[in-house]
Design a protein around this motif. Structure first.
Motif, PDB file in Angstrom:
ATOM      1  N   ASN A   1       0.833  -1.197   0.000  1.00 40.62           N
ATOM      2  CA  ASN A   1       0.000   0.000   0.000  1.00 40.62           C
ATOM      3  C   ASN A   1       0.870   1.251   0.000  1.00 40.62           C
ATOM      4  O   ASN A   1       2.079   1.167   0.186  1.00 40.62           O
ATOM      5  CB  ASN A   1      -0.934   0.004   1.210  1.00 40.62           C
ATOM      6  CG  ASN A   1      -1.961  -1.102   1.107  1.00 40.62           C
ATOM      7  OD1 ASN A   1      -2.453  -1.389   0.021  1.00 40.62           O
ATOM      8  ND2 ASN A   1      -2.223  -1.750   2.216  1.00 40.62           N
ATOM      9  N   THR A   2       0.231   2.378  -0.228  1.00 41.39           N
ATOM     10  CA  THR A   2       1.002   3.638  -0.280  1.00 41.39           C
ATOM     11  C   THR A   2       0.285   4.738   0.505  1.00 41.39           C
ATOM     12  O   THR A   2       0.094   5.842   0.017  1.00 41.39           O
ATOM     13  CB  THR A   2       1.132   4.083  -1.758  1.00 41.39           C
ATOM     14  OG1 THR A   2      -0.213   4.147  -2.287  1.00 41.39           O
ATOM     15  CG2 THR A   2       1.971   3.130  -2.568  1.00 41.39           C
ATOM     16  N   CYS A   3      -0.122   4.422   1.730  1.00 41.65           N
ATOM     17  CA  CYS A   3      -0.814   5.429   2.542  1.00 41.65           C
ATOM     18  C   CYS A   3       0.096   6.652   2.650  1.00 41.65           C
ATOM     19  O   CYS A   3       1.289   6.520   2.960  1.00 41.65           O
ATOM     20  CB  CYS A   3      -1.149   4.864   3.912  1.00 41.65           C
ATOM     21  SG  CYS A   3      -2.115   3.335   3.793  1.00 41.65           S
ATOM     22  N   THR A   4      -0.495   7.816   2.432  1.00 44.85           N
ATOM     23  CA  THR A   4       0.343   9.018   2.270  1.00 44.85           C
ATOM     24  C   THR A   4       1.007   9.499   3.553  1.00 44.85           C
ATOM     25  O   THR A   4       1.899  10.335   3.495  1.00 44.85           O
ATOM     26  CB  THR A   4      -0.523  10.159   1.690  1.00 44.85           C
ATOM     27  OG1 THR A   4      -1.698  10.289   2.501  1.00 44.85           O
ATOM     28  CG2 THR A   4      -0.920   9.894   0.258  1.00 44.85           C
ATOM     29  N   PHE A   5       0.588   8.978   4.712  1.00 41.55           N
ATOM     30  CA  PHE A   5       1.219   9.412   5.972  1.00 41.55           C
ATOM     31  C   PHE A   5       2.288   8.416   6.432  1.00 41.55           C
ATOM     32  O   PHE A   5       2.943   8.621   7.454  1.00 41.55           O
ATOM     33  CB  PHE A   5       0.156   9.513   7.068  1.00 41.55           C
ATOM     34  CG  PHE A   5      -0.641   8.252   7.257  1.00 41.55           C
ATOM     35  CD1 PHE A   5      -0.154   7.196   8.021  1.00 41.55           C
ATOM     36  CD2 PHE A   5      -1.868   8.095   6.630  1.00 41.55           C
ATOM     37  CE1 PHE A   5      -0.876   6.021   8.168  1.00 41.55           C
ATOM     38  CE2 PHE A   5      -2.605   6.928   6.779  1.00 41.55           C
ATOM     39  CZ  PHE A   5      -2.112   5.893   7.545  1.00 41.55           C
ATOM     40  N   CYS A   6       2.490   7.349   5.652  1.00 46.04           N
ATOM     41  CA  CYS A   6       3.268   6.220   6.175  1.00 46.04           C
ATOM     42  C   CYS A   6       4.591   6.020   5.447  1.00 46.04           C
ATOM     43  O   CYS A   6       4.661   6.096   4.228  1.00 46.04           O
ATOM     44  CB  CYS A   6       2.447   4.938   6.052  1.00 46.04           C
ATOM     45  SG  CYS A   6       3.300   3.518   6.736  1.00 46.04           S
ATOM     46  N   ILE A   7       5.607   5.731   6.195  1.00 40.80           N
ATOM     47  CA  ILE A   7       6.950   5.569   5.619  1.00 40.80           C
ATOM     48  C   ILE A   7       7.339   4.093   5.558  1.00 40.80           C
ATOM     49  O   ILE A   7       8.382   3.735   5.009  1.00 40.80           O
ATOM     50  CB  ILE A   7       7.970   6.379   6.443  1.00 40.80           C
ATOM     51  CG1 ILE A   7       9.215   6.666   5.634  1.00 40.80           C
ATOM     52  CG2 ILE A   7       8.297   5.653   7.762  1.00 40.80           C
ATOM     53  CD1 ILE A   7       9.972   7.874   6.097  1.00 40.80           C
ATOM     54  N   VAL A   8       6.479   3.212   6.066  1.00 43.42           N
ATOM     55  CA  VAL A   8       6.828   1.789   6.139  1.00 43.42           C
ATOM     56  C   VAL A   8       7.204   1.184   4.788  1.00 43.42           C
ATOM     57  O   VAL A   8       8.243   0.541   4.661  1.00 43.42           O
ATOM     58  CB  VAL A   8       5.686   0.991   6.809  1.00 43.42           C
ATOM     59  CG1 VAL A   8       5.896  -0.505   6.630  1.00 43.42           C
ATOM     60  CG2 VAL A   8       5.587   1.358   8.282  1.00 43.42           C
ATOM     61  N   PRO A   9       6.401   1.391   3.721  1.00 40.07           N
ATOM     62  CA  PRO A   9       6.779   0.762   2.451  1.00 40.07           C
ATOM     63  C   PRO A   9       8.179   1.175   1.983  1.00 40.07           C
ATOM     64  O   PRO A   9       8.925   0.361   1.432  1.00 40.07           O
ATOM     65  CB  PRO A   9       5.694   1.249   1.490  1.00 40.07           C
ATOM     66  CG  PRO A   9       4.522   1.536   2.376  1.00 40.07           C
ATOM     67  CD  PRO A   9       5.112   2.076   3.629  1.00 40.07           C
ATOM     68  N   ALA A  10       8.547   2.424   2.268  1.00 40.98           N
ATOM     69  CA  ALA A  10       9.875   2.897   1.835  1.00 40.98           C
ATOM     70  C   ALA A  10      10.984   2.211   2.630  1.00 40.98           C
ATOM     71  O   ALA A  10      12.100   2.030   2.143  1.00 40.98           O
ATOM     72  CB  ALA A  10       9.967   4.412   2.037  1.00 40.98           C
TER      73      ALA A  10
ATOM     74  N   GLY B   1       1.876  -9.145  10.390  1.00 38.08           N
ATOM     75  CA  GLY B   1       2.213  -8.615   9.064  1.00 38.08           C
ATOM     76  C   GLY B   1       1.777  -7.164   9.017  1.00 38.08           C
ATOM     77  O   GLY B   1       0.877  -6.770   9.762  1.00 38.08           O
ATOM     78  N   GLN B   2       2.425  -6.378   8.150  1.00 43.49           N
ATOM     79  CA  GLN B   2       1.962  -4.998   8.029  1.00 43.49           C
ATOM     80  C   GLN B   2       0.508  -4.995   7.608  1.00 43.49           C
ATOM     81  O   GLN B   2      -0.245  -4.092   7.932  1.00 43.49           O
ATOM     82  CB  GLN B   2       2.760  -4.236   6.951  1.00 43.49           C
ATOM     83  CG  GLN B   2       4.244  -4.225   7.140  1.00 43.49           C
ATOM     84  CD  GLN B   2       4.774  -3.373   8.273  1.00 43.49           C
ATOM     85  OE1 GLN B   2       5.939  -3.419   8.571  1.00 43.49           O
ATOM     86  NE2 GLN B   2       3.915  -2.639   8.921  1.00 43.49           N
ATOM     87  N   ASN B   3       0.155  -6.076   6.860  1.00 39.41           N
ATOM     88  CA  ASN B   3      -1.165  -6.141   6.252  1.00 39.41           C
ATOM     89  C   ASN B   3      -1.565  -7.608   6.169  1.00 39.41           C
ATOM     90  O   ASN B   3      -1.629  -8.173   5.100  1.00 39.41           O
ATOM     91  CB  ASN B   3      -0.990  -5.601   4.840  1.00 39.41           C
ATOM     92  CG  ASN B   3      -2.125  -4.734   4.475  1.00 39.41           C
ATOM     93  OD1 ASN B   3      -3.126  -4.713   5.176  1.00 39.41           O
ATOM     94  ND2 ASN B   3      -1.963  -4.065   3.372  1.00 39.41           N
TER      95      ASN B   3
ATOM     96  N   ARG C   1      -4.979   7.956   0.821  1.00 40.12           N
ATOM     97  CA  ARG C   1      -4.839   6.817  -0.109  1.00 40.12           C
ATOM     98  C   ARG C   1      -5.067   5.504   0.634  1.00 40.12           C
ATOM     99  O   ARG C   1      -4.316   4.551   0.537  1.00 40.12           O
ATOM    100  CB  ARG C   1      -3.438   6.830  -0.749  1.00 40.12           C
ATOM    101  CG  ARG C   1      -3.489   7.171  -2.241  1.00 40.12           C
ATOM    102  CD  ARG C   1      -2.198   6.891  -2.933  1.00 40.12           C
ATOM    103  NE  ARG C   1      -1.436   8.138  -3.106  1.00 40.12           N
ATOM    104  CZ  ARG C   1      -0.113   8.240  -2.971  1.00 40.12           C
ATOM    105  NH1 ARG C   1       0.603   7.201  -2.630  1.00 40.12           N
ATOM    106  NH2 ARG C   1       0.498   9.382  -3.149  1.00 40.12           N
ATOM    107  N   ARG C   2      -6.211   5.451   1.405  1.00 38.50           N
ATOM    108  CA  ARG C   2      -6.531   4.231   2.171  1.00 38.50           C
ATOM    109  C   ARG C   2      -7.423   3.305   1.368  1.00 38.50           C
ATOM    110  O   ARG C   2      -7.758   2.233   1.851  1.00 38.50           O
ATOM    111  CB  ARG C   2      -7.199   4.595   3.502  1.00 38.50           C
ATOM    112  CG  ARG C   2      -6.307   5.284   4.497  1.00 38.50           C
ATOM    113  CD  ARG C   2      -5.302   4.337   5.129  1.00 38.50           C
ATOM    114  NE  ARG C   2      -5.928   3.360   6.022  1.00 38.50           N
ATOM    115  CZ  ARG C   2      -5.228   2.346   6.567  1.00 38.50           C
ATOM    116  NH1 ARG C   2      -3.956   2.189   6.289  1.00 38.50           N
ATOM    117  NH2 ARG C   2      -5.832   1.473   7.360  1.00 38.50           N
ATOM    118  N   SER C   3      -7.879   3.662   0.197  1.00 40.31           N
ATOM    119  CA  SER C   3      -8.623   2.831  -0.769  1.00 40.31           C
ATOM    120  C   SER C   3      -9.780   2.059  -0.164  1.00 40.31           C
ATOM    121  O   SER C   3     -10.034   0.910  -0.529  1.00 40.31           O
ATOM    122  CB  SER C   3      -7.657   1.891  -1.494  1.00 40.31           C
ATOM    123  OG  SER C   3      -6.966   1.107  -0.592  1.00 40.31           O
TER     124      SER C   3
HETATM  125  S1  SF4 Z   1       2.080  -0.177   6.640  1.00 41.70           S
HETATM  126 FE1  SF4 Z   1      -0.086   0.267   6.946  1.00 41.70          FE
HETATM  127  S2  SF4 Z   1      -0.236   2.471   7.054  1.00 41.70           S
HETATM  128 FE2  SF4 Z   1       1.745   1.951   6.124  1.00 41.70          FE
HETATM  129  S3  SF4 Z   1       1.391   1.950   3.883  1.00 41.70           S
HETATM  130 FE3  SF4 Z   1       1.091  -0.133   4.632  1.00 41.70          FE
HETATM  131  S4  SF4 Z   1      -1.112  -0.267   5.035  1.00 41.70           S
HETATM  132 FE4  SF4 Z   1      -0.588   1.887   4.901  1.00 41.70          FE
END
Ligand code: SF4
Length: 507
Positions: free
Chosen positions: A170-179, A211-213, A287-289
């Motif tokens: 996912n690419t939630c705009t407040f989140c840095i986890v994917p990066a 898991g993150q998801n 971008r929570r879809s």
């Molecule tokens: S870790 Fe959670 S909040 Fe972050 S981009 Fe993934 S779904 Fe969104």
């Protein structure tokens, strides 16, 4: 080769300490870091000891002023290290993955920097830094090995985290986890089930799938129903009493998952599902879809299939552009969803996230006012929902260290199937963490329940045996090295984390 000061060593063996910040993912990884170090011959530093021979920071890049906290702690250790040649400091986790060699530029007394994708490298990097007397910075761009394949030193004897995937698509705009943790990678179902069977054989009776998801599990292995199948497979494992998972994403929460939860007896009636905002406009900007209607629809389906389910969530207040009307939508969903608990966060900019660059950043005063209104509403609802538990007879898994007042109140504490915390009257019969007791709920407070009457039943379990065995080993070790006042093992207890706060929804 520098001379090593072994003043903190135990019987000549170098000691370690892992300090953990952030989410459950980091707690899981820290158990692996401890396992790696013990495998390499280190021992845990005694409780209360001054800094260990090796101090490892497993960092978070998300939580409030994470960087200041890290550099503050590193500054605090500098004089200790200067006074003790051979002491080593390592920094890993999301902030290391983000900041890389900036860390050794800002804190040149740091010996090792490693990332979220190569935690297995820690012992080798420590040795290389020691031999070459030079800081080692090694950051991998993608996952080298699933942390679950590394040795572990679990915190609890009767409960365990089981990682089923790493990263997030996912690419939630407040989140840095994917990066920082990369795209989602799923473990093979067979590996996960094998790990769970091994844990149960060691006495574990409760697992949390991590898991993150979690409910997107399967997207990487081409099976959209892989998660519900995994839950059902957990239902067939003899001796596994309780299955929990964190954290699902509403977009991927499908009917097959709800059915698997309802039809698999050892899957607990508890769900942590981040909402983040109740406003469709804000959800779009995040971008929570998913939108409000779908979210409430899932809650309704879960409640229809699992009437006693306790549902908790994460909510961000003050996201850029959030209007009064948007916030009212959040309050509306909170009133409708009747969460047992909500982890509420005030939005604050995260460098490197799209939201940090967005217009319409909300003034702190407004965010604070909205935050207080949300907390007050949720506090009321949590208490009302807890009051509905009074009179129910519940099975509790006895917990270790969850009742701050237990000693003074002559009580013990445990977790109900829906993860609610219950303090109960200590029975005459010996009860150990991991055992199961049956009680009747007599009182409800906003964040815990009481069972003030006598315990109705005590079931001694293999998990209780495992706890007893582990405690005896610890005390045995403590007695053995009484010379150096060996206390209880220490893993550098992380900041208290809200229960089930998700690996995802890192706000
Ligand atoms: S870790 Fe959670 S909040 Fe972050 S981009 Fe993934 S779904 Fe969104």
């Amino acid at each position: 080769m520098s001379s090593i000061d072994r003043s903190q060593s135990v019987g000549g063996t170098r000691t370690y300490e892992v300090r953990t910040y952030g989410c459950q993912m980091n707690v899981h990884d820290s158990e692996r870091l401890a396992g790696l170090l013990e495998d390499a011959g280190y021992v845990r530093a005694p409780e209360g000891a001054d800094a260990a021979d090796v101090v490892v920071f497993n960092t978070c890049a998300v939580r409030e002023n994470a960087d200041n906290k890290l550099y503050g702690n590193l500054g605090h250790l500098a004089p200790k290290k200067a006074a003790r040649p051979g002491m080593q400091i390592a920094v890993g986790g999301c902030l290391a993955q983000k900041d890389r060699d900036t860390i050794v530029k800002k804190a040149p007394w740091v010996d090792v920097v490693f990332g979220t994708h190569n935690i297995g490298k820690l012992p080798v990097l420590l040795e290389r830094a020691r031999v070459q007397e030079e800081a080692q910075v090694e950051i991998a761009e993608s996952l080298e090995a699933f942390p679950s394949t590394l040795p572990t030193r679990r915190e609890s004897a009767y409960a365990a985290w089981v990682s089923i995937s790493v990263g997030c698509n996912n690419t939630c705009t407040f989140c840095i986890v994917p990066a920082l943790r990369g795209k989602e990678k799923d473990r093979r179902p067979g590996d996960i089930l094998a790990e769970i069977e091994t844990l149960v054989a060691e006495g574990v009776s409760e697992i949390t799938l991590l898991g993150q998801n979690v409910n997107a599990y399967g997207s990487d292995i081409g099976d959209r129903e892989a998660f519900s199948k995994l839950l059902r497979a957990c239902g067939k494992i003899e001796g596994l009493e309780r299955v929990r998972f964190t954290s699902p994403h509403p977009r991927d929460f499908t009917d097959d998952v709800i059915a698997a939860m309802a039809e698999t007896p050892n899957v607990m009636p508890q769900l942590h599902m981040p909402l983040q905002s109740g406003s469709d406009t804000v959800l779009k900007a995040m971008r929570r879809s998913y939108r409000q209607e779908r979210y409430l629809g899932i809650i309704e389906k879960v409640r229809a299939a699992i009437p006693h389910a306790a549902i908790s969530t994460d909510i961000i207040v003050g996201f850029p552009g959030e209007t009064d009307e948007d916030f009212e939508q959040t309050l509306h969903v909170v009133r409708e969803a009747r969460f047992a608990q909500a982890f509420t966060f005030q939005y604050s900019k995260r460098p490197g996230t799209p939201a940090a660059e967005m217009d319409g950043q909300i003034p702190k005063k407004v965010v604070q006012e909205r935050y207080e209104r949300l907390v007050a509403l949720q506090e009321e609802i949590s208490w009302e929902e807890n009051k509905k538990q009074v009179g129910r007879t519940l099975e509790l898994m006895v917990a270790e260290g969850e009742g701050r007042k237990d000693d003074t109140t002559h009580r013990l504490s445990g977790r109900a199937p829906d993860s609610r915390l219950v303090h109960f009257t200590k029975p005459d019969q010996e009860v150990r963490p991991g055992d199961v007791v049956t009680v009747e709920i007599t009182y409800a407070a906003p964040h815990h329940l009481l069972a003030e009457g006598p315990v109705l039943d005590v079931r001694r379990t293999r998990a209780g045996d495992a706890w007893e065995k582990r405690t005896a080993e610890k005390e045995g070790k403590a007695a053995q090295s009484a010379g150096v006042l060996l206390g209880l093992p220490k893993i550098g207890v992380p900041e208290p984390l809200p229960v089930a706060a998700s690996g995802c929804g890192c706000d």
